[in-house]
Motif scaffolding. Structure first.
Motif, PDB file in Angstrom:
ATOM      1  N   GLN A  53       0.829  -1.209   0.000  1.00 36.52           N
ATOM      2  CA  GLN A  53       0.000   0.000   0.000  1.00 36.52           C
ATOM      3  C   GLN A  53       0.860   1.255   0.000  1.00 36.52           C
ATOM      4  OE1 GLN A  53      -2.371  -0.728   3.472  1.00 36.52           O
ATOM      5  NE2 GLN A  53      -3.580  -2.337   2.490  1.00 36.52           N
ATOM      6  N   SER A 107       0.978   4.066  -3.002  1.00 39.96           N
ATOM      7  CA  SER A 107       0.756   5.479  -2.724  1.00 39.96           C
ATOM      8  C   SER A 107       1.918   6.324  -3.227  1.00 39.96           C
ATOM      9  CB  SER A 107       0.567   5.682  -1.216  1.00 39.96           C
ATOM     10  OG  SER A 107       0.267   7.024  -0.929  1.00 39.96           O
ATOM     11  N   ASN A 125       1.629   6.472  -6.957  1.00 40.42           N
ATOM     12  CA  ASN A 125       0.535   7.375  -7.330  1.00 40.42           C
ATOM     13  C   ASN A 125       0.993   8.826  -7.287  1.00 40.42           C
ATOM     14  OD1 ASN A 125      -1.350   5.362  -7.771  1.00 40.42           O
ATOM     15  ND2 ASN A 125      -2.283   5.532  -5.744  1.00 40.42           N
ATOM     16  N   LEU A 131      -5.033  16.796  -2.653  1.00 44.69           N
ATOM     17  CA  LEU A 131      -5.561  15.502  -2.209  1.00 44.69           C
ATOM     18  C   LEU A 131      -4.571  14.372  -2.467  1.00 44.69           C
ATOM     19  CD1 LEU A 131      -9.312  15.781  -3.284  1.00 44.69           C
ATOM     20  CD2 LEU A 131      -8.309  16.075  -1.009  1.00 44.69           C
ATOM     21  N   THR A 132      -3.840  14.453  -3.585  1.00 49.93           N
ATOM     22  CA  THR A 132      -2.820  13.434  -3.862  1.00 49.93           C
ATOM     23  C   THR A 132      -1.711  13.485  -2.820  1.00 49.93           C
ATOM     24  OG1 THR A 132      -3.276  13.557  -6.250  1.00 49.93           O
ATOM     25  CG2 THR A 132      -1.179  12.569  -5.572  1.00 49.93           C
ATOM     26  N   ALA A 181      -3.042  12.226   0.598  1.00 56.88           N
ATOM     27  CA  ALA A 181      -3.189  10.761   0.611  1.00 56.88           C
ATOM     28  C   ALA A 181      -1.831  10.084   0.759  1.00 56.88           C
ATOM     29  CB  ALA A 181      -3.886  10.300  -0.666  1.00 56.88           C
ATOM     30  N   PHE A 182      -0.840  10.603   0.065  1.00 51.66           N
ATOM     31  CA  PHE A 182       0.503  10.031   0.153  1.00 51.66           C
ATOM     32  C   PHE A 182       1.099  10.236   1.541  1.00 51.66           C
ATOM     33  CE2 PHE A 182       5.189  10.781  -0.961  1.00 51.66           C
ATOM     34  CZ  PHE A 182       5.516   9.465  -0.728  1.00 51.66           C
ATOM     35  N   GLU A 233      -0.481  10.698   4.349  1.00 51.38           N
ATOM     36  CA  GLU A 233      -1.186   9.886   5.344  1.00 51.38           C
ATOM     37  C   GLU A 233      -0.741   8.427   5.268  1.00 51.38           C
ATOM     38  OE1 GLU A 233      -5.601   9.075   7.193  1.00 51.38           O
ATOM     39  OE2 GLU A 233      -5.464   9.903   5.151  1.00 51.38           O
ATOM     40  N   MET A 234      -0.635   7.897   4.059  1.00 50.35           N
ATOM     41  CA  MET A 234      -0.196   6.517   3.916  1.00 50.35           C
ATOM     42  C   MET A 234       1.233   6.358   4.437  1.00 50.35           C
ATOM     43  SD  MET A 234      -1.152   3.518   2.916  1.00 50.35           S
ATOM     44  CE  MET A 234      -0.127   2.645   4.081  1.00 50.35           C
ATOM     45  N   PHE A 258      -5.128  14.538   9.136  1.00 47.90           N
ATOM     46  CA  PHE A 258      -5.384  14.438   7.700  1.00 47.90           C
ATOM     47  C   PHE A 258      -6.849  14.727   7.381  1.00 47.90           C
ATOM     48  CE2 PHE A 258      -1.610  11.905   8.568  1.00 47.90           C
ATOM     49  CZ  PHE A 258      -0.727  12.498   7.687  1.00 47.90           C
ATOM     50  N   ARG A 279      -8.015  17.609   4.731  1.00 47.99           N
ATOM     51  CA  ARG A 279      -8.997  17.401   3.658  1.00 47.99           C
ATOM     52  C   ARG A 279     -10.149  18.396   3.790  1.00 47.99           C
ATOM     53  NH1 ARG A 279      -7.343  12.009   4.684  1.00 47.99           N
ATOM     54  NH2 ARG A 279      -6.379  11.071   2.823  1.00 47.99           N
TER      55      ARG A 279
END
Length: 260
Positions: A36, A40, A43, A220-221, A224-225, A227-228, A246, A250
């Protein structure tokens, strides 16, 4: 004329090993979290190289390096899942080297154009891997420098450079016979998958830092990165992970970029 049958049977064998590798990953919570985190990171690389519009030459140069980083990551993943452990590790080292260069460019933005416009001799003199690592070492201090040098040395010795130690990645067991072609070995898969994530997550971070967020998707990208990355780091390194942070980020993006 048709494709030789040996190529077809080799691919069939690789696909069988890939299924074994996927099953091993899906059976391990740790390996799934590595997967995961890698997804991320890739991505983020994809968005900030392909989805981030710019006509600035320096940023375009960073994006081209980001494409190289994405492609080496994808190649390393494919080779790793298919049982080519040494060649996968060699691709990982290429990614480390590229990421070090991208990180080096954060020290001084002028370095990007100097690297791009230098002739081959001058570029190698000023930007060879050991020089880049030395410059990063001056910025980061002894502990990070030793870690960076050790990682580079290990991947060079066991993968990118021909060496007796590298033969270990050609053997299913330490003292067993070397095998030609791919094979499934869960210990090698686990070790290399962990190292892959350990190096690829910060590599993507280095690239993202070159691109200030401008659009809703940029934010948002990146969120997300991040947070992961925090979830992954909290699990493996016992660092802090605050999901509510996070959620707030958002919410702020929603306020800045209303969807309706």
């Amino acid at each position: 004329m048709t494709l030789p049958e040996n190529f077809i049977s080799l691919h069939r064998h690789e696909e069988g090993i890939r299924q074994q590798s996927i099953a091993a990953i899906e059976a391990s919570p740790d390996l799934l979290l590595h997967a995961q985190a890698l997804e991320s990171a890739m991505n983020a690389l994809d968005h900030f190289t392909r989805g981030y519009s710019t006509d600035e030459q320096d940023k375009l140069t960073i994006q081209l390096l980001g494409i190289r980083l994405f492609n080496t990551s994808a190649s390393a993943l494919k080779l790793l899942l298919s049982g080519y452990y040494q060649t996968s590790a060699s691709q990982m080292r290429d990614g480390i080297e590229t990421a070090n260069l991208i990180d080096y460019f954060t020290i001084d933005p002028k370095l990007v154009s100097q690297w791009r416009e230098a002739d081959d001799k001058e570029r190698w003199k000023r930007f060879k891997p050991v020089s880049v690592r030395a410059a990063l070492g001056k910025r980061d201090g002894k502990k990070l420098t030793e870690r960076r040098d050790e990682v580079y040395k290990v991947f060079s010795t066991y993968a990118s450079h021909a060496s007796p130690k590298g033969f270990r990645l050609l053997r299913p067991t330490p003292n067993g016979l070397a095998l030609i072609g791919p094979f499934f070995e869960p210990t090698a898969l686990t070790a290399l998958f962990g190292e892959f994530a350990k190096n690829n997550v910060p590599s993507a971070m280095h690239l993202v830092r070159h691109f200030p967020n401008r659009t809703r998707l940029d934010y948002l990208t990146a969120i997300a990165f991040l947070e992961m990355s925090d979830r992954w780091s909290a699990h493996f390194y016992a660092t802090a992970y605050e999901p509510e942070k996070f959620a707030r980020l958002r919410s702020q993006v929603d306020g800045r970029f209303p969807t309706s």
